[in-house]
Design a protein around this motif. Structure first.
Motif, PDB file in Angstrom:
ATOM      1  N   LEU A 266      -8.636   1.134   5.038  1.00  0.00           N
ATOM      2  CA  LEU A 266      -7.665   0.872   3.875  1.00  0.00           C
ATOM      3  C   LEU A 266      -7.249  -0.405   4.182  1.00  0.00           C
ATOM      4  O   LEU A 266      -6.893  -1.268   3.152  1.00  0.00           O
ATOM      5  N   LEU A 267      -6.197  -0.661   5.118  1.00  0.00           N
ATOM      6  CA  LEU A 267      -5.419  -1.956   5.437  1.00  0.00           C
ATOM      7  C   LEU A 267      -6.321  -3.029   5.367  1.00  0.00           C
ATOM      8  O   LEU A 267      -6.025  -4.079   4.980  1.00  0.00           O
TER       9      LEU A 267
ATOM     10  N   VAL B 231      -0.868   4.869   5.425  1.00  0.00           N
ATOM     11  CA  VAL B 231      -1.232   3.382   5.758  1.00  0.00           C
ATOM     12  C   VAL B 231      -1.484   3.423   7.333  1.00  0.00           C
ATOM     13  O   VAL B 231      -0.341   3.208   8.135  1.00  0.00           O
TER      14      VAL B 231
ATOM     15  N   SER C  58       0.361   4.990  12.448  1.00  0.00           N
ATOM     16  CA  SER C  58       0.367   5.025  10.842  1.00  0.00           C
ATOM     17  C   SER C  58       1.815   5.121  10.278  1.00  0.00           C
ATOM     18  O   SER C  58       2.390   5.915  10.873  1.00  0.00           O
TER      19      SER C  58
ATOM     20  N   LEU D 144       0.733  -1.322   0.133  1.00  0.00           N
ATOM     21  CA  LEU D 144       0.078  -0.040   0.019  1.00  0.00           C
ATOM     22  C   LEU D 144       0.878   1.072   0.130  1.00  0.00           C
ATOM     23  O   LEU D 144       0.421   2.258  -0.568  1.00  0.00           O
TER      24      LEU D 144
ATOM     25  N   ASN E 236      -9.414   3.985  12.350  1.00  0.00           N
ATOM     26  CA  ASN E 236      -9.349   2.915  11.208  1.00  0.00           C
ATOM     27  C   ASN E 236     -10.179   3.621  10.028  1.00  0.00           C
ATOM     28  O   ASN E 236     -11.314   3.833  10.027  1.00  0.00           O
ATOM     29  N   ASP E 237      -9.226   3.761   8.984  1.00  0.00           N
ATOM     30  CA  ASP E 237      -9.791   4.250   7.567  1.00  0.00           C
ATOM     31  C   ASP E 237     -10.301   3.190   6.619  1.00  0.00           C
ATOM     32  O   ASP E 237     -10.922   3.491   5.811  1.00  0.00           O
TER      33      ASP E 237
ATOM     34  N   ARG F  21       1.298   3.206  -3.272  1.00  0.00           N
ATOM     35  CA  ARG F  21       0.248   4.030  -3.831  1.00  0.00           C
ATOM     36  C   ARG F  21      -0.416   4.866  -2.889  1.00  0.00           C
ATOM     37  O   ARG F  21      -0.923   5.841  -3.440  1.00  0.00           O
ATOM     38  N   TYR F  22      -0.127   4.832  -1.608  1.00  0.00           N
ATOM     39  CA  TYR F  22      -0.653   5.936  -0.616  1.00  0.00           C
ATOM     40  C   TYR F  22       0.346   6.418   0.165  1.00  0.00           C
ATOM     41  O   TYR F  22       1.188   5.919   0.535  1.00  0.00           O
TER      42      TYR F  22
ATOM     43  N   ARG G 215      -9.439  -3.545   4.446  1.00  0.00           N
ATOM     44  CA  ARG G 215     -10.238  -3.933   2.980  1.00  0.00           C
ATOM     45  C   ARG G 215      -9.034  -4.821   2.170  1.00  0.00           C
ATOM     46  O   ARG G 215      -9.246  -5.569   1.340  1.00  0.00           O
ATOM     47  N   TYR G 216      -7.727  -4.181   2.176  1.00  0.00           N
ATOM     48  CA  TYR G 216      -6.843  -4.535   1.227  1.00  0.00           C
ATOM     49  C   TYR G 216      -6.467  -6.007   1.801  1.00  0.00           C
ATOM     50  O   TYR G 216      -6.314  -7.324   1.050  1.00  0.00           O
TER      51      TYR G 216
END
Length: 313
Positions: free
Chosen positions: A60-61, A17, A24, A10, A57-58, A13-14, A63-64
């Protein structure tokens, strides 16, 4: 759970994370640099840092992780929560957490997390394939002749001595001299123009002859081979597993042949913005298929392979 691998993927691209309830990992673009004493050139990169205060918690991690492991979102969240408790326990016991290709985390005297980043990977995809190099120092030499010329260069005025002269004769001869100089200048300009025109005509004739020779050498074939019809299945998809990027196209062709011999649907997908020829293992239309293939390639072939998401004609 290979948590560090998911975070590493990740970070390409970001810029942020987040590990929920832990902290983070942040990236910031850094321009190319030159070391003053060693003359080493370093390509642009993403610098890594860690912020313990950002724990929200956003998604992103998680879901991946759920996409890669093919598990429900809630299950991925529970697994990650267990891993976070384990990480905090290790830190509390004074141990160092080492995240491969990311860095090390430890507790300081104030029970705050300190981060020591790793420099093994450059997460800036724009600089993929670039490495540092050392250039010899550039020395400049000023010749003494140039200094002397700059020192003695002056404008010398034209003066007329106060001798008794025939004023009418003087201006008459001066007028004749001016006319002579004008005629000479006109003739010189014509000569220069004629030379330029001659050079242009000669260049055009040479180009015409060269084009004719190239056409004959390229297209005149005394014994042509019979035509062959090939059925080629063109790959499609916006998910490409990158095997490498090469400055010489010949090397990229060799890599494609090597991967094709191993059974991959390898191909070249053009140059990146740095002019490097990119080679991919294969292209996929499905994100899930692409990352499943990426995991297999990292385990068996190349741990540095990564997924490029890009529409290619």
């Amino acid at each position: 759970m290979q948590l560090e691998h998911y975070i590493s993927d990740l970070l390409y691209r970001y810029d942020c994370v987040t590990i929920p309830e832990f902290g983070s990992f942040l990236t910031q673009r850094q321009s190319a640099q030159v070391h003053d004493s060693t003359n080493a050139f370093y390509p642009p990169k993403k610098t890594l840092s860690f912020n313990e205060q950002i724990q929200t918690n956003d998604g992103l991690l998680i879901r991946y992780i759920a996409d890669v492991e093919k598990i429900p979102f809630e299950t991925a969240l529970q697994n990650l929560s267990k891993r976070v408790k384990s990480l905090k326990s290790y830190l509390a016991e004074g141990e160092t957490l080492s995240f491969e290709n990311i860095g090390d985390l430890t507790f300081n005297a104030e029970s705050k997390i300190e981060f020591n980043p790793s420099y093994h990977l450059n997460y800036l995809t724009d600089a993929f394939g670039l490495s540092q190099f050392v250039s010899p120092a550039v020395t400049r030499e000023v010749y003494k002749e140039e200094e002397e010329v700059e020192t003695i260069e002056k404008v010398i005025p034209l003066t007329i001595t106060p001798e008794k002269r025939n004023t009418t004769s003087f201006f008459k001869y001066a007028a004749i001299a001016v006319v002579a100089l004008g005629v000479a200048g006109f003739g010189f300009n014509n000569y220069v123009n004629n030379v330029d025109q001659h050079n242009q005509i000669a260049q055009e004739e040479a180009n015409t002859q060269l084009d004719s020779q190239i056409q004959e050498a390229t297209f005149v074939i005394s014994n042509p081979l019979p035509a062959i019809t090939l059925n080629v299945n063109k790959q499609s998809g916006n998910y490409h597993i990158v095997a490498g990027a090469f400055r010489e196209e010949e090397n990229s062709d060799k890599k494609v042949s090597q991967l094709q011999d191993q059974g991959f649907k390898a191909r070249k997908i053009g140059k990146n913005r740095h002019g490097l020829h990119q080679v991919v293992y294969a292209s996929y239309t499905s994100r899930e298929d692409a990352f499943n293939a990426l995991n297999a390639i990292r385990k068996e072939q190349n741990k540095d392979a990564w997924v490029l998401i890009k529409a290619i004609d």
